[in-house]
Scaffold this active site. Structure first.
Site, PDB file in Angstrom:
ATOM      1  CB  THR A  71      -0.940  -0.005   1.231  1.00 49.19           C
ATOM      2  OG1 THR A  71      -1.796  -1.142   1.126  1.00 49.19           O
ATOM      3  CG2 THR A  71      -1.765   1.264   1.316  1.00 49.19           C
ATOM      4  CD  GLN A 183      -2.169 -11.167  -4.647  1.00 51.24           C
ATOM      5  OE1 GLN A 183      -1.888 -12.376  -4.573  1.00 51.24           O
ATOM      6  NE2 GLN A 183      -2.763 -10.537  -3.652  1.00 51.24           N
ATOM      7  CB  SER A 203       3.386  -6.776   0.137  1.00 50.59           C
ATOM      8  OG  SER A 203       3.055  -6.733   1.493  1.00 50.59           O
ATOM      9  CG  HIS A 205       1.236  -9.612   3.960  1.00 47.52           C
ATOM     10  ND1 HIS A 205      -0.057 -10.033   3.761  1.00 47.52           N
ATOM     11  CD2 HIS A 205       1.274  -8.318   3.558  1.00 47.52           C
ATOM     12  CE1 HIS A 205      -0.779  -9.015   3.277  1.00 47.52           C
ATOM     13  NE2 HIS A 205       0.007  -7.979   3.142  1.00 47.52           N
ATOM     14  CB  CYS A 335      -6.224  -8.672   1.042  1.00 44.19           C
ATOM     15  SG  CYS A 335      -6.113  -8.122  -0.642  1.00 44.19           S
TER      16      CYS A 335
HETATM   17  C1  LIG Z   1      -2.395  -6.399  -5.722  1.00 39.97           C
HETATM   18  C2  LIG Z   1      -2.236  -5.871  -4.325  1.00 39.97           C
HETATM   19  N1  LIG Z   1      -1.707  -4.653  -4.145  1.00 39.97           N
HETATM   20  C3  LIG Z   1      -1.533  -4.130  -2.926  1.00 39.97           C
HETATM   21  C4  LIG Z   1      -1.909  -4.821  -1.795  1.00 39.97           C
HETATM   22  C5  LIG Z   1      -1.692  -4.197  -0.429  1.00 39.97           C
HETATM   23  O1  LIG Z   1      -0.591  -4.792   0.161  1.00 39.97           O
HETATM   24  P1  LIG Z   1      -0.189  -4.529   1.710  1.00 39.97           P
HETATM   25  O2  LIG Z   1      -1.086  -5.393   2.506  1.00 39.97           O
HETATM   26  O3  LIG Z   1       1.237  -4.952   1.795  1.00 39.97           O
HETATM   27  O4  LIG Z   1      -0.355  -3.089   1.954  1.00 39.97           O
HETATM   28  C6  LIG Z   1      -2.497  -6.100  -1.931  1.00 39.97           C
HETATM   29  C7  LIG Z   1      -2.998  -6.899  -0.795  1.00 39.97           C
HETATM   30  O5  LIG Z   1      -3.440  -6.504   0.194  1.00 39.97           O
HETATM   31  C8  LIG Z   1      -2.643  -6.629  -3.242  1.00 39.97           C
HETATM   32  O6  LIG Z   1      -3.172  -7.841  -3.424  1.00 39.97           O
END
Ligand SMILES: Cc1ncc(COP(=O)(O)O)c(C=O)c1O
Length: 389
Positions: A71, A183, A203, A205, A335
């Site tokens: 994010t 992803q 990311s 996680h 998510c």
């Molecule tokens: C394609 C995509 N972009 C961004 C994010 C956000 O990632 P984060 O949880 O590391 O902020 C996610 C998942 O939450 C995602 O699937």
């Protein structure tokens, strides 16, 4: 509970969690306090982890920034490029099926007077369902375009975008290309020395690392174009003044360890999750008349191996989830969404709001087993039948 929501997050690999311990408890020095040995040790550990990540992704470590997750990386990439004081171009391009951490930044730019274009994707039924419409992209990119941002792979329907073609179109007018590869990294090969993508978000996680740590590469694509970034916030000036704040050695080491394992085990994980996903789909579609796939065919080669997104003939995804609490899956993009809006990704495929509400997402991961898939299929089929009567 059978966890089939690996697009939302993945469990932290035990080996990864173990790699963090010393850096939390014993070697807890501040990596920016390099006047003493403890700080220097932490700084060295961060540096070698960044080297490792950079090598895996095919960039140099100077082009890497560590963030709190995708994010933040997405916000930094878009606002950082478009709002840089020396940025003359005021046009931003993205697709209609991006994650909210792209779409909401785009909408804010629009409110602030920037020109913003949202490119559609090929509709359900088309052989490229979910891939961005390259003709439309070619039509909108022009000499005023500062940045194009197209995700590498989608978090709901698992479609993999044609990054090489997107890069060619983007660079025709000297615009920069960002890709949210959250992803994709750790699930498919992402090699930036081969791909001409100027900024990339990821990311930890999503590839069996801890939550709360991610990365942004900038200026590391094949052509190494210069990328000027305006930081999101100010403070201690860490990470070349682009991302202030004390770095966490434990998180950076964990991200490097997780990425190392993910890439090392990529082929075997891909083949095992693909097998489980195909078996899962065959069982569900054999038992539930009228169930339909959202997105590309499972054997298209352009769909993430663990992804399954299904549309039910007559029952809302939320109802199915409530009736089958033993299985963790999601409707829409759990998510990211705290509200219950129908999925913009499914509607981006040309499906109606009611069809989007009847859609569910499964994400199979490396820790899922054959017996879990068999058991989950049965639980889901039974609960579906209970809802129908
Ligand atoms: C394609 C995509 N972009 C961004 C994010 C956000 O990632 P984060 O949880 O590391 O902020 C996610 C998942 O939450 C995602 O699937």
């Amino acid at each position: 509970m059978i966890y089939l929501d690996n697009h939302a997050t993945t469990p932290c690999d035990r080996r990864v969690a173990e790699s963090m311990m010393t850096w939390l408890v014993e070697q807890f020095g501040n990596p920016h306090s390099t006047s003493h040995e403890m700080g220097r040790e932490a700084a060295d550990a961060i540096e070698s982890s960044l080297e490792q990540i950079a090598m895996t992704l095919g960039v140099t470590s100077e082009t890497l920034l560590v963030t709190s997750g995708a994010t933040e990386s997405n916000n930094l990439a878009i606002d950082g490029v478009c709002r840089h004081p020396r940025q003359k171009r005021k046009h931003f391009v993205t697709s209609t099926i991006e994650h909210p951490s792209i779409l909401d930044v785009a909408k804010r730019l629009q409110r602030d007077g920037y020109r913003v274009s949202f490119i559609g994707v090929h509709p359900q039924g088309h052989e490229l369902a979910g891939q961005v419409n390259l003709d439309e992209l070619s039509r909108v990119v022009d000499e005023g375009t500062a940045l194009v941002s197209i995700h590498w792979a989608n978090n709901e329907i698992g479609v993999i975008q044609p990054m090489a073609q997107i890069a060619e179109i983007t660079h025709q007018f000297g615009s920069l290309l960002h890709s949210d590869a959250t992803q994709a990294v750790g699930r498919i090969e992402v090699k930036l020395d081969a791909a001409d993508v100027d900024l990339v978000s990821a990311s930890a996680h999503k590839f069996y690392g801890p939550k709360g740590v991610g990365l942004l590469t900038f200026g590391g694509g094949a052509e190494r174009r210069r990328v000027r970034l305006k930081p999101l916030f100010v403070g201690g000036g860490q990470q070349r003044n682009l991302r202030s704040g004390t770095m966490s050695p434990a998180n950076v080491i964990a991200m490097a360890t997780a990425l190392g394992f993910a890439v090392e085990e990529l082929a075997s994980t891909e083949s095992s999750v693909r097998g489980l996903r195909n078996q899962f789909f065959a069982t569900l579609s054999g038992a539930i008349d009228g169930i339909e796939l959202n997105g590309l065919a499972l054997d298209s080669g352009q769909r993430l191996a663990g992804n399954l997104n299904l549309m039910l003939p007559d029952i809302e995804g939320e109802a199915w989830m409530a009736a089958c609490r033993e299985v963790a899956f999601s409707s829409g993009s759990a998510c990211s969404s705290v509200d219950a809006d129908a999925s913009h990704v499914i509607m981006g495929l040309g499906r109606s709001e009611s069809e989007a509400r009847r859609s569910v997402r499964f994400g199979i991961g490396k820790f899922n087993t054959q017996s879990e898939i068999t058991h989950a299929s049965q639980l889901l089929i039974d609960s579906y039948r209970r809802l129908r009567v």
